[in-house]
Write a protein that holds these residues in place. Sequence first.
Motif, PDB file in Angstrom:
ATOM      1  N   SER A   1     -33.615  18.028 -16.504  1.00  0.00           N
ATOM      2  CA  SER A   1     -32.564  17.458 -15.658  1.00  0.00           C
ATOM      3  C   SER A   1     -32.491  15.950 -15.882  1.00  0.00           C
ATOM      4  CB  SER A   1     -32.838  17.742 -14.179  1.00  0.00           C
ATOM      5  OG  SER A   1     -31.962  17.003 -13.347  1.00  0.00           O
ATOM      6  N   GLU A   2     -31.264  15.445 -15.981  1.00  0.00           N
ATOM      7  CA  GLU A   2     -31.053  13.998 -16.112  1.00  0.00           C
ATOM      8  C   GLU A   2     -30.672  13.357 -14.786  1.00  0.00           C
ATOM      9  OE1 GLU A   2     -28.109  13.338 -19.082  1.00  0.00           O
ATOM     10  OE2 GLU A   2     -29.498  13.591 -20.765  1.00  0.00           O
ATOM     11  N   ARG A   3     -30.008  14.138 -13.890  1.00  0.00           N
ATOM     12  CA  ARG A   3     -29.448  13.546 -12.669  1.00  0.00           C
ATOM     13  C   ARG A   3     -30.150  13.991 -11.392  1.00  0.00           C
ATOM     14  NH1 ARG A   3     -23.258  15.094 -13.718  1.00  0.00           N
ATOM     15  NH2 ARG A   3     -24.318  17.076 -14.164  1.00  0.00           N
ATOM     16  N   GLY A   4     -31.306  14.615 -11.531  1.00  0.00           N
ATOM     17  CA  GLY A   4     -32.117  14.925 -10.362  1.00  0.00           C
ATOM     18  C   GLY A   4     -31.445  15.816  -9.340  1.00  0.00           C
ATOM     19  N   LEU A   5     -31.416  15.361  -8.084  1.00  0.00           N
ATOM     20  CA  LEU A   5     -30.901  16.177  -6.983  1.00  0.00           C
ATOM     21  C   LEU A   5     -29.417  16.492  -7.126  1.00  0.00           C
ATOM     22  CD1 LEU A   5     -32.728  14.740  -3.826  1.00  0.00           C
ATOM     23  CD2 LEU A   5     -33.415  16.597  -5.355  1.00  0.00           C
ATOM     24  N   TYR A   6     -28.694  15.666  -7.856  1.00  0.00           N
ATOM     25  CA  TYR A   6     -27.282  15.969  -8.144  1.00  0.00           C
ATOM     26  C   TYR A   6     -27.198  17.298  -8.898  1.00  0.00           C
ATOM     27  CZ  TYR A   6     -22.488  15.343  -9.876  1.00  0.00           C
ATOM     28  OH  TYR A   6     -21.146  15.509 -10.162  1.00  0.00           O
ATOM     29  N   ASP A   7     -28.057  17.461  -9.901  1.00  0.00           N
ATOM     30  CA  ASP A   7     -28.081  18.709 -10.671  1.00  0.00           C
ATOM     31  C   ASP A   7     -28.542  19.880  -9.817  1.00  0.00           C
ATOM     32  OD1 ASP A   7     -27.228  17.401 -12.954  1.00  0.00           O
ATOM     33  OD2 ASP A   7     -29.256  17.021 -13.688  1.00  0.00           O
ATOM     34  N   LEU A   8     -29.455  19.613  -8.877  1.00  0.00           N
ATOM     35  CA  LEU A   8     -29.931  20.677  -7.994  1.00  0.00           C
ATOM     36  C   LEU A   8     -28.776  21.271  -7.183  1.00  0.00           C
ATOM     37  CD1 LEU A   8     -33.126  20.726  -5.827  1.00  0.00           C
ATOM     38  CD2 LEU A   8     -30.947  21.315  -4.790  1.00  0.00           C
ATOM     39  N   LEU A   9     -27.967  20.394  -6.572  1.00  0.00           N
ATOM     40  CA  LEU A   9     -26.845  20.902  -5.770  1.00  0.00           C
ATOM     41  C   LEU A   9     -25.822  21.624  -6.635  1.00  0.00           C
ATOM     42  CD1 LEU A   9     -25.917  18.469  -2.868  1.00  0.00           C
ATOM     43  CD2 LEU A   9     -27.668  20.220  -3.010  1.00  0.00           C
TER      44      LEU A   9
ATOM     45  N   PRO B   1     -16.557  15.659  -4.313  1.00  0.00           N
ATOM     46  CA  PRO B   1     -17.645  15.529  -5.289  1.00  0.00           C
ATOM     47  C   PRO B   1     -18.972  15.197  -4.611  1.00  0.00           C
ATOM     48  CG  PRO B   1     -15.703  14.366  -6.049  1.00  0.00           C
ATOM     49  CD  PRO B   1     -15.421  14.777  -4.644  1.00  0.00           C
ATOM     50  N   ILE B   2     -20.053  15.647  -5.214  1.00  0.00           N
ATOM     51  CA  ILE B   2     -21.392  15.429  -4.659  1.00  0.00           C
ATOM     52  C   ILE B   2     -21.697  13.933  -4.567  1.00  0.00           C
ATOM     53  CG2 ILE B   2     -23.865  15.749  -5.094  1.00  0.00           C
ATOM     54  CD1 ILE B   2     -23.088  18.414  -6.495  1.00  0.00           C
ATOM     55  N   ILE B   3     -22.170  13.523  -3.390  1.00  0.00           N
ATOM     56  CA  ILE B   3     -22.605  12.137  -3.181  1.00  0.00           C
ATOM     57  C   ILE B   3     -24.076  12.063  -3.574  1.00  0.00           C
ATOM     58  CG2 ILE B   3     -22.964  10.319  -1.466  1.00  0.00           C
ATOM     59  CD1 ILE B   3     -20.688  11.611   0.177  1.00  0.00           C
ATOM     60  N   HIS B   4     -24.397  11.206  -4.528  1.00  0.00           N
ATOM     61  CA  HIS B   4     -25.769  11.100  -5.032  1.00  0.00           C
ATOM     62  C   HIS B   4     -26.258   9.671  -4.838  1.00  0.00           C
ATOM     63  CE1 HIS B   4     -28.779  11.430  -8.619  1.00  0.00           C
ATOM     64  NE2 HIS B   4     -29.344  11.825  -7.494  1.00  0.00           N
TER      65      HIS B   4
ATOM     66  N   VAL C   1     -22.514  21.745   5.543  1.00  0.00           N
ATOM     67  CA  VAL C   1     -23.150  20.733   4.715  1.00  0.00           C
ATOM     68  C   VAL C   1     -24.111  21.394   3.728  1.00  0.00           C
ATOM     69  CG1 VAL C   1     -25.167  20.279   6.189  1.00  0.00           C
ATOM     70  CG2 VAL C   1     -24.245  18.458   4.760  1.00  0.00           C
ATOM     71  N   VAL C   2     -24.167  20.858   2.520  1.00  0.00           N
ATOM     72  CA  VAL C   2     -25.159  21.262   1.527  1.00  0.00           C
ATOM     73  C   VAL C   2     -25.797  19.969   1.047  1.00  0.00           C
ATOM     74  CG1 VAL C   2     -25.606  22.516  -0.607  1.00  0.00           C
ATOM     75  CG2 VAL C   2     -23.655  23.159   0.817  1.00  0.00           C
ATOM     76  N   ALA C   3     -27.102  19.833   1.234  1.00  0.00           N
ATOM     77  CA  ALA C   3     -27.732  18.549   0.954  1.00  0.00           C
ATOM     78  C   ALA C   3     -29.168  18.716   0.486  1.00  0.00           C
ATOM     79  CB  ALA C   3     -27.686  17.668   2.204  1.00  0.00           C
ATOM     80  N   ALA C   4     -29.672  17.683  -0.158  1.00  0.00           N
ATOM     81  CA  ALA C   4     -31.062  17.659  -0.616  1.00  0.00           C
ATOM     82  C   ALA C   4     -31.606  16.257  -0.415  1.00  0.00           C
ATOM     83  CB  ALA C   4     -31.159  18.057  -2.085  1.00  0.00           C
ATOM     84  N   ILE C   5     -32.880  16.174  -0.054  1.00  0.00           N
ATOM     85  CA  ILE C   5     -33.531  14.881   0.112  1.00  0.00           C
ATOM     86  C   ILE C   5     -34.936  14.961  -0.470  1.00  0.00           C
ATOM     87  CG2 ILE C   5     -34.284  15.481   2.461  1.00  0.00           C
ATOM     88  CD1 ILE C   5     -34.191  12.446   3.094  1.00  0.00           C
ATOM     89  N   ALA C   6     -35.333  13.906  -1.151  1.00  0.00           N
ATOM     90  CA  ALA C   6     -36.683  13.810  -1.700  1.00  0.00           C
ATOM     91  C   ALA C   6     -37.236  12.432  -1.361  1.00  0.00           C
ATOM     92  CB  ALA C   6     -36.662  14.003  -3.218  1.00  0.00           C
ATOM     93  N   VAL C   7     -38.446  12.398  -0.802  1.00  0.00           N
ATOM     94  CA  VAL C   7     -39.077  11.122  -0.467  1.00  0.00           C
ATOM     95  C   VAL C   7     -40.473  11.066  -1.098  1.00  0.00           C
ATOM     96  CG1 VAL C   7     -37.835  10.825   1.707  1.00  0.00           C
ATOM     97  CG2 VAL C   7     -40.009  12.037   1.704  1.00  0.00           C
ATOM     98  N   ARG C   8     -40.935   9.851  -1.320  1.00  0.00           N
ATOM     99  CA  ARG C   8     -42.300   9.620  -1.790  1.00  0.00           C
ATOM    100  C   ARG C   8     -43.056   8.940  -0.660  1.00  0.00           C
ATOM    101  NH1 ARG C   8     -43.355  12.598  -6.336  1.00  0.00           N
ATOM    102  NH2 ARG C   8     -41.539  12.561  -7.699  1.00  0.00           N
ATOM    103  N   VAL C   9     -44.157   9.545  -0.248  1.00  0.00           N
ATOM    104  CA  VAL C   9     -44.929   9.052   0.890  1.00  0.00           C
ATOM    105  C   VAL C   9     -46.375   8.866   0.469  1.00  0.00           C
ATOM    106  CG1 VAL C   9     -45.682   9.547   3.248  1.00  0.00           C
ATOM    107  CG2 VAL C   9     -43.402  10.247   2.504  1.00  0.00           C
TER     108      VAL C   9
END
Length: 634
Positions: A209-217, A229-232, A296-304
Amino acid sequence: MAEQKSTYTEDSIKSLDWREHIRLRPGMYIGKLGDGSAQDDGIYVLVKEVLDNSIDEHMMGYGRTIDIKISEHQVEVRDYGRGIPLGKVIDCVSKINTGGKYDSGAFQKSVGLNGVGTKAVNALSSHFTVQSFRDGETKKASFEKGILIEDHPVAPTKERNGTRVIFTPDDTVFKNYHFIPDYLENQIWNYAFLNAGLSIQFNGKKYFSERGLYDLLLRKVDEDALRYPIIHLKGNDIELALTHSNQYGEEYYSFVNGQYTTQGGTHLAAFREAIVKTIREFYKKDFDAADIRQSVVAAIAVRVQEPVFESQTKTKLGSQSVGPDGPTLRTFVNDFVKTALDNYLHKHPDAADALLKRILQSERERKEISGIKKLANERAKKANLHNKKLRDCRIHYDDPKANEEAKNNTMLFITEGDSASGSITKSRNVQTQAVFSLRGKPLNCYGMTKKVVYENEEFNLLQHALNIEDGIEGLRYRKIVIATDADVDGMHIRLLIMTYFLQFFPDLVKNGHLYILDTPLFRVRNKKETIYCYTDEERQRAIHKLGKSAEITRFKGLGEISPEEFGGFIGEDIRLDPIILNKETKIADLLGFYMGKNTPNRQTFIIDNLKIEKDIVFDDPKQAQEEEEQAQAS
């Protein structure tokens, strides 16, 4: 007779080594065991635990490729990172709380931090081999159920640096297990989406994948169903993708340090809250939160840094802060969404207009059904669900105080008619298995609005039994199991129930909660042994084993199976077929074809795909006569 009491002495206190403890209490380390029919079953957690180590190496900047081979029962993972230090190869996979990730300077935002994962895989595998390649030398060790059986000396090698792990899950722990390719593919795609630039080779196929969560959705949602269009959006330690579709419900994918948190947690709660707050402020209108989040269809990724999860399987985040000195996670997510999403909507007025139209449409639909919804909910409260439709169980999936393993085993059987529901009710596990009885064939709700869910008594009672009216966060059962007869009518009812869920609660299906109960078609027995057969091939093998004089019974409906027998089909050896939606599955097209009014097209499809089963032929004429007499008697 006096009651015997157990003694409690020094001899009662036992110490288990790491391997014994994992094998005695596997649920503490990998969640539920399962047979592979659910996407969070233990065999997939084993794959994840090994892969997580390879992903952590990639995140540290070592290794851009991971090779994975998974056959029916064996898993092989080869990364090209630094390789485990050769002197610690055995310790890293067999000494609890031993690893390289306790130093936060080396692995500040790692997936696996407690040094348990790979040891659990080792202990729960009938065969486990680890091999490290490091600067022209290699070290290999082999185990059986966590016990070291072969310690190879360090030897020269020409292979690239990295680590190879090969294991076979122990079939005495994971009974009748099988890997479902769709689940493995989803698991591997998630790793690719969360690690842009990482190349994963899985059974000869490349995942990148080149676009991360954009590609996931894009993979999760049919592009034709998108309202804009998907907001990334990306920032330091946070990435999100967001859009709205034409389907009902809310659909979220949340990740922490590359880990798919299937049960959400602090970060997802903050994200849902931030979406509502930001949109209200942008449009300067106090929209109902449900109208904003509908579809809504959404994805979130965080680094903790040093995340705190609510269980070893890391499916729900409990952390309240980004790091020891950082802001609360809620503040961190809120601040990013408020700034980034607000800026995006100002810069993209077309997307802002389309989003507003979607919200207004949801608001209009909600107000249209508010009257019937109120009446229907009042009727549902008056209806005694426990006596009328639902035979409930004692433990529920949404109970925060319940045992995690028991919660994961909760299921609701949806049955047709009193005879089938009666057999299941009498043989079920009252702790974790509930029964919902339908009255005949449900309504074909294809193309209808959600208003019909409230107008139709059975649909309304079913959504209340499941507690999914306002979303699947409060889902009361981990698995929803359609249990219908294996005849034409049963198959039709099955399709109608699936249509109900796909039409109004697609997120429930996409999250892997819907299943079909697989029950035996034949019983083959003699005086010494009884064999239940789920296919004609199994029947043939049973006849060969028990002899041609064996008695054969063809089960035509669930009601024909006695409660005593049924207990064996819904207990430890239950067979469930998951309903899986892949990228190629377009829900609107799927329902339109099978449940719509395109009768000629469907008729052509049936004729082209019709299979004629051969008549069962018995070599023994007497047996054929007995079979005929049994059929007539039934």
